[in-house]
Write a protein that holds these residues in place. Structure first.
Motif, short mmCIF file in Angstrom:
data_model
loop_
_atom_site.label_atom_id
_atom_site.label_comp_id
_atom_site.label_asym_id
_atom_site.label_seq_id
_atom_site.Cartn_x
_atom_site.Cartn_y
_atom_site.Cartn_z
N LEU A 1 0.85 -1.19 0.00
CA LEU A 1 0.00 0.00 0.00
C LEU A 1 0.88 1.24 0.00
O LEU A 1 1.81 1.36 0.81
CB LEU A 1 -0.90 0.04 1.24
N THR A 2 0.57 2.18 -0.90
CA THR A 2 1.26 3.47 -0.90
C THR A 2 0.28 4.55 -0.45
O THR A 2 -0.87 4.58 -0.89
CB THR A 2 1.79 3.82 -2.30
N GLY A 3 0.74 5.43 0.42
CA GLY A 3 -0.09 6.53 0.87
C GLY A 3 -0.05 7.69 -0.10
O GLY A 3 0.66 7.67 -1.12
N PRO A 4 -0.79 8.76 0.17
CA PRO A 4 -0.76 9.95 -0.69
C PRO A 4 0.66 10.50 -0.76
O PRO A 4 1.37 10.60 0.24
CB PRO A 4 -1.69 10.92 0.03
N GLY A 5 1.08 10.85 -1.98
CA GLY A 5 2.42 11.39 -2.17
C GLY A 5 3.53 10.39 -1.94
O GLY A 5 4.69 10.78 -1.76
N SER A 6 3.22 9.08 -1.96
CA SER A 6 4.22 8.04 -1.67
C SER A 6 4.39 7.14 -2.89
O SER A 6 3.47 6.97 -3.69
CB SER A 6 3.79 7.21 -0.45
N PHE A 7 5.58 6.54 -2.99
CA PHE A 7 5.91 5.72 -4.15
C PHE A 7 6.68 4.48 -3.69
O PHE A 7 7.33 4.48 -2.65
CB PHE A 7 6.79 6.48 -5.14
N ALA A 8 6.60 3.43 -4.54
CA ALA A 8 7.43 2.24 -4.33
C ALA A 8 7.84 1.72 -5.71
O ALA A 8 7.03 1.70 -6.64
CB ALA A 8 6.69 1.17 -3.55
N SER A 9 9.10 1.33 -5.83
CA SER A 9 9.61 0.80 -7.10
C SER A 9 10.17 -0.59 -6.88
O SER A 9 10.74 -0.89 -5.81
CB SER A 9 10.69 1.72 -7.67
N PHE A 10 10.02 -1.46 -7.90
CA PHE A 10 10.42 -2.86 -7.80
C PHE A 10 11.16 -3.26 -9.08
O PHE A 10 10.85 -2.76 -10.17
CB PHE A 10 9.19 -3.77 -7.63
N LYS A 11 12.10 -4.16 -8.92
CA LYS A 11 12.78 -4.76 -10.07
C LYS A 11 12.48 -6.24 -10.06
O LYS A 11 12.72 -6.93 -9.07
CB LYS A 11 14.29 -4.53 -9.99
N LEU A 12 11.92 -6.74 -11.20
CA LEU A 12 11.55 -8.15 -11.31
C LEU A 12 12.76 -8.98 -11.74
O LEU A 12 13.80 -8.45 -12.12
CB LEU A 12 10.41 -8.30 -12.31
N ALA A 13 12.58 -10.28 -11.68
CA ALA A 13 13.68 -11.19 -11.97
C ALA A 13 14.18 -11.06 -13.40
O ALA A 13 15.35 -11.29 -13.67
CB ALA A 13 13.25 -12.63 -11.68
N ASP A 14 13.31 -10.69 -14.33
CA ASP A 14 13.72 -10.55 -15.73
C ASP A 14 14.21 -9.14 -16.05
O ASP A 14 14.44 -8.82 -17.22
CB ASP A 14 12.57 -10.94 -16.66
N GLY A 15 14.38 -8.30 -15.03
CA GLY A 15 14.85 -6.94 -15.25
C GLY A 15 13.76 -5.92 -15.44
O GLY A 15 14.03 -4.72 -15.57
N SER A 16 12.51 -6.37 -15.48
CA SER A 16 11.39 -5.42 -15.62
C SER A 16 11.33 -4.49 -14.41
O SER A 16 11.64 -4.89 -13.28
CB SER A 16 10.06 -6.17 -15.76
N LEU A 17 10.91 -3.26 -14.64
CA LEU A 17 10.82 -2.26 -13.59
C LEU A 17 9.37 -1.85 -13.38
O LEU A 17 8.64 -1.57 -14.36
CB LEU A 17 11.65 -1.02 -13.96
N LEU A 18 8.94 -1.82 -12.12
CA LEU A 18 7.59 -1.41 -11.77
C LEU A 18 7.65 -0.20 -10.86
O LEU A 18 8.53 -0.11 -9.99
CB LEU A 18 6.84 -2.53 -11.02
N SER A 19 6.70 0.70 -11.02
CA SER A 19 6.59 1.86 -10.14
C SER A 19 5.15 1.96 -9.68
O SER A 19 4.25 2.24 -10.47
CB SER A 19 7.01 3.14 -10.86
N GLU A 20 4.93 1.69 -8.38
CA GLU A 20 3.60 1.83 -7.80
C GLU A 20 3.43 3.29 -7.37
O GLU A 20 4.21 3.82 -6.58
CB GLU A 20 3.44 0.89 -6.60
N GLN A 21 2.39 3.92 -7.89
CA GLN A 21 2.17 5.34 -7.71
C GLN A 21 1.40 5.63 -6.40
O GLN A 21 0.97 4.70 -5.71
CB GLN A 21 1.42 5.90 -8.91
#
Length: 609
Positions: free
Chosen positions: A114-134
């Motif tokens: 869970l991300t709060g207001p004005g908060s972010f989380a970023s992840f790197k997957l095993a295949d190198g893919s990049l995710l950014s949870e807004q």
């Protein structure tokens, strides 16, 4: 609906028995070796031999294409890693409780973030893919699996609300894939860069594709969204036909160096744009996002404490359907430190009466000096500018002629370079209007008549009249727009002062304290009566005291004596026989001499015993 989507996701994620992965042999390869490296049960190599109609499993020509059924391949965990966190972000394992997310955490599947207001989380997957949870999003990680050394990775996510941006690696088929379940539709990745946005009510999904393609499926129908397109899906409906995304905004007006806070940017408007999204990150991949905001106009301002450094501003336009267009990434350097000092005095809009002005401010952290600018125009144009480069002090005195001024401050760094400016303040130098010079007179012995000439720049006047000289609580206070006033004052001694008042209520200095005496009225009906042993006198009047004067002539050229009384009668010892005159003079509280009665003559006869 949600259960149906999860079931659909499960069906899409499981490879069929007909799915096969092609392997190209190398010199020395055997089916036994291939089985040990790629099959979850190495002893299943005879099934590969049968499927490929190979005569000798120990002798495989180099470059031979071997078909390996996906169902036989090794499946290993493919965990994701948390690469960035900003603000309030929490994570909950499948059977655990929420705790703060930390950079470096490993995501193995089943976790909810869970991300709060004005908060972010970023992840790197095993295949190198990049995710950014807004901000304000809920993301659950499902299956994260890799098929041995094949390069195929299967990623399954559940976006229950909020926004997700992905820069995915190229997917390797047939078992590799990237799918996201939402409450409205399932998005199957067939490209590398896309965005998903679930509405706050959970009843809509917006998908934008920047690279590759995404299949959005709902109500048993799938829409293929290609690069540069977007679609909107609503609950209970099939996805809308894809539409083109708006182009990236122009960066021609954006600065490459920002020297002042708050952080602000403005750009050119564009056709079809209803809103804009602006983001600031520390990296070009936008995995380290610090700021995110929506704006209805082509401008944004953040009140932020970002440290100085290099950043990237990302802008994109939003159309009437809520689809966000192509990104405009603009690198810039933030060089705002040391911050401007906080101005103290003069206050904004303050008026000074003195031509010597003291400017004061609070010290700014890291400042090696200050730059003070004073101008007669709010744009601080060079033609009207006074500049003072000052050491690390907190005050400066400047003499200025009367007029309207604007002033501001900047901090100087070690190279004596100025950074951002403090908010400008207005200052008006205007000496006070002079005090009026009144003419004061009494009428009929009881009224104080004050009159004065008009003072240039004054629209009103303050008059104070009191019995004492300190005017702590004046008996009379008048705010006048006329240049004269008549006051009915009781007999006594008074002190007064007068000042001019301007249109804005600013008052000048008080005049010198004047003194006014209102004399008591003249006594009347003076009567003299001679008794056996005394001379008795009486009169009418309202004064607090009286002075009796005696003489042997009506002009009082030969005065005899004086006598003071605090009542309206007096009893005196006989004078010597002869002709006399008496007059009564009224006295005020402080001995002020008032009116005189007419002289009254009387004759003292020798008393006959």
């Amino acid at each position: 609906m949600h259960r149906l989507l999860l079931l659909l996701l499960g069906v899409l994620a499981i490879p069929t028995q007909a799915d096969e992965w092609l392997y190209l042999t190398y010199p020395g390869d055997t089916l036994i070796k291939i089985g040990q490296q790629y099959l979850k049960n190495p002893n299943d190599w005879p099934k590969v031999q049968q499927a490929n109609h190979l005569a000798d499993p120990r002798r495989l020509p180099s470059g031979t294409r071997i078909r390996l059924p996906v169902a036989l391949l090794k499946v290993t965990p493919a965990p994701a890693v948390v690469t960035h966190k900003e603000g309030n972000v929490r994570i909950k394992p499948q059977d655990g409780v929420f705790r703060p997310l930390a950079v470096g955490d490993t995501i193995r599947g089943g976790e909810t973030v869970l991300t709060g207001p004005g908060s972010f989380a970023s992840f790197k997957l095993a295949d190198g893919s990049l995710l950014s949870e807004q901000p304000s999003s809920k993301l659950t990680f499902g299956r994260l699996a890799a098929y041995g050394k094949t390069g195929m990775v299967a990623t399954e996510l559940n976006l229950e609300g909020g926004r997700l941006e992905a820069g995915a690696s190229k997917q390797v088929g047939p078992a590799g894939g990237f799918r996201v379940v939402t409450p409205v539709a399932v998005a199957g990745l067939r490209g590398t860069a896309f965005r998903l946005n679930v509405g706050e009510d959970g009843q809509s999904l917006r998908n934008e594709v920047l690279e590759g393609a995404v299949g959005v499926a709902a109500q048993s129908q799938e829409v293929l969204v290609a690069k540069g397109q977007g679609t909107v899906a609503e609950a209970g409906k099939v996805p809308q036909p894809p539409r083109p995304l708006l182009p990236a905004p122009s960066a021609s007006d954006l600065p490459t160096r920002v020297v002042a806070l708050p952080l602000a940017f403005a750009w050119t408007t564009q056709d079809g744009a209803k809103r804009w999204r602006a983001q600031v990150a520390a990296d070009t991949d936008f995995q380290k996002i610090y700021l995110d905001a929506l704006t209805d106009s082509p401008a944004i301002k953040w009140d932020t404490s970002l440290p100085d450094g290099r950043y990237v501003l990302r802008l994109r336009a939003i159309d009437a359907a809520g689809l966000e267009g192509f990104n405009r990434d603009h690198p810039f350097e933030l060089d705002a430190r040391p911050l401007p000092p906080m101005a103290a005095t003069p206050a904004d809009g303050e008026r000074s009466r003195s031509e010597s002005i003291r400017f004061e401010w609070a010290a700014a952290e890291g400042a090696q000096g200050y730059l003070l600018e004073i101008a007669t125009t709010p744009d601080f144009s060079a033609a009207t500018l006074i500049e003072r480069r000052l050491d690390a002090i907190q005050r400066h005195d400047e003499r200025l002629p009367p007029g309207l001024y604007y002033w501001r401050l900047a901090s100087l760094d070690e190279q004596k370079q100025a950074h951002g400016w403090s908010p400008p303040r207005a200052l008006r130098l205007q000496p006070p209007p002079p005090a009026p010079k009144p003419e004061v007179r009494t009428d009929n012995g009881s009224a104080g008549h004050f009159a004065w000439a008009a003072v240039a720049g004054a629209t009103a006047y303050d008059l104070e009249v009191d019995k004492g000289r300190n005017f702590a609580a004046p008996e009379i206070r008048r705010h006048l727009t006329d240049t004269q006033v008549k006051l009915n004052l009781k007999p006594g001694r008074y002190y007064w002062r007068l000042r001019s008042v301007e249109t804005d209520g600013q008052a000048g200095d008080w005049s010198k304290i004047g003194q006014l005496v209102i004399p008591p009225e003249s006594p009347s009906e003076v009567k003299v009566h001679q008794t056996e042993d005394a001379l008795e006198l009486s009169w009418k009047g309202s004064a607090p005291a009286y002075r009796l004067e005696f003489a042997q002539d009506a002009q009082f050229k030969k005065p005899l004596f004086r006598h003071k009384e605090e009542s309206n009668s007096s009893r005196l010892i006989w004078p010597q026989p002869g002709q006399y005159w008496v007059r009564i003079i009224a006295l005020g509280e402080n001995g002020e001499v008032g009116g005189k009665s007419p002289a009254v003559g009387f004759h003292v006869q020798p008393w006959k015993w």
